[in-house]
Design a protein around this motif. Structure first.
Motif, PDB file in Angstrom:
ATOM      1  N   TRP A   8       0.843  -1.186   0.000  1.00 17.06           N
ATOM      2  CA  TRP A   8       0.000   0.000   0.000  1.00 17.06           C
ATOM      3  C   TRP A   8       0.880   1.239   0.000  1.00 17.06           C
ATOM      4  N   PHE A   9       0.482   2.204  -0.837  1.00 12.92           N
ATOM      5  CA  PHE A   9       1.208   3.470  -0.887  1.00 12.92           C
ATOM      6  C   PHE A   9       0.181   4.577  -1.075  1.00 12.92           C
ATOM      7  N   PRO A  10       0.299   5.686  -0.323  1.00 14.76           N
ATOM      8  CA  PRO A  10      -0.708   6.757  -0.447  1.00 14.76           C
ATOM      9  C   PRO A  10      -0.750   7.308  -1.865  1.00 14.76           C
ATOM     10  N   GLU A  11      -1.952   7.617  -2.322  1.00 13.99           N
ATOM     11  CA  GLU A  11      -2.157   8.145  -3.672  1.00 13.99           C
ATOM     12  C   GLU A  11      -1.933   9.658  -3.666  1.00 13.99           C
ATOM     13  N   ILE A  12      -0.914  10.091  -4.397  1.00 17.47           N
ATOM     14  CA  ILE A  12      -0.598  11.512  -4.433  1.00 17.47           C
ATOM     15  C   ILE A  12      -1.659  12.298  -5.185  1.00 17.47           C
ATOM     16  N   ARG A  13      -2.211  11.712  -6.239  1.00 19.10           N
ATOM     17  CA  ARG A  13      -3.230  12.404  -7.032  1.00 19.10           C
ATOM     18  C   ARG A  13      -4.588  12.188  -6.377  1.00 19.10           C
ATOM     19  N   SER A  14      -4.836  12.938  -5.332  1.00 19.59           N
ATOM     20  CA  SER A  14      -6.071  12.816  -4.563  1.00 19.59           C
ATOM     21  C   SER A  14      -6.334  14.138  -3.862  1.00 19.59           C
ATOM     22  N   LEU A  15      -7.482  14.217  -3.208  1.00 19.96           N
ATOM     23  CA  LEU A  15      -7.803  15.423  -2.457  1.00 19.96           C
ATOM     24  C   LEU A  15      -6.787  15.645  -1.343  1.00 19.96           C
ATOM     25  N   GLY A  16      -6.410  14.557  -0.650  1.00 24.11           N
ATOM     26  CA  GLY A  16      -5.408  14.680   0.397  1.00 24.11           C
ATOM     27  C   GLY A  16      -4.073  15.158  -0.135  1.00 24.11           C
ATOM     28  N   GLY A  17      -3.685  14.640  -1.300  1.00 18.72           N
ATOM     29  CA  GLY A  17      -2.434  15.094  -1.907  1.00 18.72           C
ATOM     30  C   GLY A  17      -2.474  16.566  -2.252  1.00 18.72           C
ATOM     31  N   THR A  58      -2.877  22.575  -9.652  1.00 19.57           N
ATOM     32  CA  THR A  58      -2.772  21.419  -8.758  1.00 19.57           C
ATOM     33  C   THR A  58      -4.010  20.547  -8.823  1.00 19.57           C
ATOM     34  N   VAL A  59      -5.190  21.155  -8.656  1.00 18.13           N
ATOM     35  CA  VAL A  59      -6.422  20.363  -8.616  1.00 18.13           C
ATOM     36  C   VAL A  59      -6.714  19.722  -9.968  1.00 18.13           C
ATOM     37  N   ASP A  60      -6.376  20.402 -11.046  1.00 13.47           N
ATOM     38  CA  ASP A  60      -6.596  19.819 -12.365  1.00 13.47           C
ATOM     39  C   ASP A  60      -5.669  18.628 -12.593  1.00 13.47           C
ATOM     40  N   TYR A  61      -4.411  18.764 -12.194  1.00 11.10           N
ATOM     41  CA  TYR A  61      -3.437  17.686 -12.369  1.00 11.10           C
ATOM     42  C   TYR A  61      -3.771  16.488 -11.495  1.00 11.10           C
ATOM     43  N   PHE A  62      -4.336  16.732 -10.319  1.00  9.30           N
ATOM     44  CA  PHE A  62      -4.704  15.654  -9.401  1.00  9.30           C
ATOM     45  C   PHE A  62      -6.126  15.153  -9.619  1.00  9.30           C
ATOM     46  N   ALA A  63      -6.813  15.707 -10.615  1.00 10.16           N
ATOM     47  CA  ALA A  63      -8.197  15.313 -10.922  1.00 10.16           C
ATOM     48  C   ALA A  63      -9.126  15.517  -9.724  1.00 10.16           C
ATOM     49  N   VAL A  64      -8.910  16.606  -9.000  1.00  8.41           N
ATOM     50  CA  VAL A  64      -9.769  16.988  -7.883  1.00  8.41           C
ATOM     51  C   VAL A  64     -10.768  18.009  -8.409  1.00  8.41           C
TER      52      VAL A  64
END
Length: 568
Positions: free
Chosen positions: A154-163, A235-241
């Motif tokens: 398991w590895f945290p997903e960087i492309r996320s709201l948390g990221g 940032t939000v566009d690149y992370f699909a947020v």
């Protein structure tokens, strides 16, 4: 209140008592100019509201029943997360650098401002390149532990709201750090000493005395953080947020419905008004008066061992992850791919960025001088309100500003084209929209408050007797401004120009929409290449943006230190 000496001087030069800085011969032009500038700034806001209420194709019911609730929930989640982490980082670093003496403290006092220089979208691209599945960190872990697929660990997903929250907090916490630390420094040392004598521990002094006293500054810092988070697009566009900002671009560019984009933009404006209202509400009845010892150089607690290391760790972590790691990564890519990046296109993009930023900086300085000097000359409440309204553009997210700018400019172009078509049978095409004028206009509206605030602050330090002396020598108001005030406030003017220049270099949302076809800046180049997973080839452009951004950070840190030394 005007003094008797000022009254006598006013009468001697042909005025009435108390009229030196009130509307008099020639000052009506300044009053008109101030309101004209305020109207220009308000034009994009009014355009967004008009199109939101009267769109050509009303898709509001569709937006409300489908994507808009998700946009709003995601935006609120992003703002809450960024606000919390930025406040945590800013308060903790401000407290330890103010109250304790440990190795590296003097460096951290200014170095903790350096993440200001890194645009949020740049740090997002850097960490995605490092932390995603194909990045060097996960590849190294797989080789080290013998993992083969993502299902093995398991590895945290960087492309996320948390990221996105972490990325934005790492570069926005200096707002809180700067505001809160200034308050901690100015707090009365005797107040904290009194709390200690009453039996409060250092932790209790922080929670019961220092932090409540710093609440107004904290409110301002967090409000600025939230506005910047709301403005972010890269940032939000690149992370699909899918925030409201991303929604504006999706509805406008993908669905081709500018009316729907204006409706989403109007929702964002509600967010901005709520933020401004909450910030002012939190500062109501917070007038605090310190004793004369508030600038006394209180004795910092000297730390060693584990406590010193803990304070050092609190300060080094945001600096490492918010500035050092991104800069080193960009520098490495820029060196390796220098021959690929150093091209005529790169030079052209650099020129475009510098040209747009320089023209916008000059424009904001020119208009800022008019606003600040008009406010100084004309004390009417209407002028004071106009100056405040002219600062509204800074609170507008770039996406909202882009919609507000394109509507009136496109309407003007269409009206001129129809007129020439009917009179002369020729088409004028796009005169303003789709040109560099639209980009510069958006920059000026967005950053006018920055230059006007800096210039106004500098003008307040010029004694009214200078104006009276110049008046007695026969100078009119314009001559006084050009020959007396501008030379005296030159440092403040230059600082304002530099800050606006750097902000324009980093600006992305409005630039993406308003730039002409085949016209790229360093910011849009980085966005496009990073979106295509080609960060290495755009690293040089990103590094230039960061290095340019360091200049005002250095000036800001030096001015803070100098101000502190003068007060001591």
């Amino acid at each position: 209140m005007v003094s008797q000496a000022e009254d006598r001087t006013a009468v001697a030069i042909g005025g009435r008592p108390g009229s030196l800085f009130k509307t008099r011969s020639g000052n009506g032009y300044w009053q008109f100019s101030v309101w004209l500038i305020a109207a220009i700034v308000l034009l994009p806001v009014l355009a967004v509201l008009w199109l939101a209420f009267f769109p050509e194709e009303n898709i509001w019911p569709h937006l409300l029943s489908t994507v808009l609730p998700n946009y709003i929930i995601t935006t609120i989640g992003l703002m809450l997360g960024v606000g919390f982490f930025a406040a945590w980082l800013g308060i903790s670093t401000a407290w330890v650098t103010t109250m304790y003496d440990f190795p590296g403290r003097k460096v951290f006092e200014w170095a903790l401002l350096l993440p200001f220089a890194v645009p949020a979208y740049v740090i997002a691209y850097v960490y995605t390149d490092m932390l995603e599945y194909s990045g060097w960190l996960q590849m190294g872990l797989r080789q080290l532990f013998g993992w083969h697929t993502a299902r093995d660990y398991w590895f945290p997903e960087i492309r996320s709201l948390g990221g996105a929250v972490i990325m934005l907090a790492l570069v926005l916490y200096p707002y809180v750090f700067m505001m809160v630390r200034a308050t901690f420094i100015e707090q009365s040392a005797s107040l904290r000493d009194a709390a200690r004598t009453l039996g409060c521990s250092r932790r209790q002094v922080f929670w019961r005395v220092s932090l409540p006293t710093a609440r107004p500054a904290l409110a301002v810092g967090v409000a600025l953080v939230l506005m910047e988070a709301l403005n972010d697009f890269g940032t939000v566009d690149y992370f699909a947020v899918r925030t409201l900002t991303a929604g504006i671009y999706d509805v406008w560019m993908n669905m081709g419905n500018i009316g729907g984009a204006a409706q989403i933009a109007s929702v964002m404006m509600i967010f901005i008004l709520v933020l401004i209202g909450l910030e002012r509400h939190s500062r109501r009845r917070q007038k605090q008066f310190s004793r004369g010892d508030r600038f006394k150089a209180f004795q910092r607690t000297k730390l060693s061992g584990r406590k010193a290391f803990a304070c050092w760790l609190i300060c080094i972590m945001p600096l490492v992850f918010g500035f050092i790691v991104p800069v080193l990564s960009l520098a490495r890519h820029a060196i390796v791919y220098f021959e690929v990046s150093w091209t005529p296109d790169f030079l052209e993009m650099s020129w475009n960025s510098f040209m747009l930023s320089a023209v916008a900086a000059l424009g904001t300085i020119f208009l800022g001088l008019i606003l600040a000097y008009g406010k100084r000359l004309v004390k009417a409440s209407s002028v004071q309100k106009a100056v405040r309204l002219s600062g509204l553009g800074y609170a507008m997210p770039g996406a909202v500003l882009a919609v507000g700018v394109i509507i009136p400019l496109a309407a003007f172009d269409n009206a001129v084209d129809d007129l020439f078509e009917s009179w002369f049978g020729i088409s004028t095409g796009l005169l303003l929209s789709g040109t560099v004028f639209a980009v510069i206009f958006a920059y000026i509206v967005r950053f006018l408050a920055v230059s006007a605030g800096s210039i106004e602050s500098s003008l307040e330090k010029v004694t009214p007797s200078m104006d009276m002396a110049a008046r007695s020598l026969g100078y009119n108001t314009l001559q006084i401004l050009l020959k007396v005030h501008v030379p005296m406030i030159k440092p403040g003017v230059l600082t304002a120009a530099l800050v606006v220049f750097v902000d324009c270099m980093k600006e992305l949302p409005a630039t993406l929409v308003l730039r002409p076809f085949n016209f790229d800046t360093l910011a849009t180049h980085v966005y496009q290449f990073a979106s295509d997973e080609l960060l290495e080839e755009s690293a040089l452009s990103a590094l230039v943006i960061v290095l340019v951004g360091i200049i005002p950070v250095i000036l800001l840190s030096r001015s803070i230190i100098a101000s502190r030394n003068e007060k001591q």
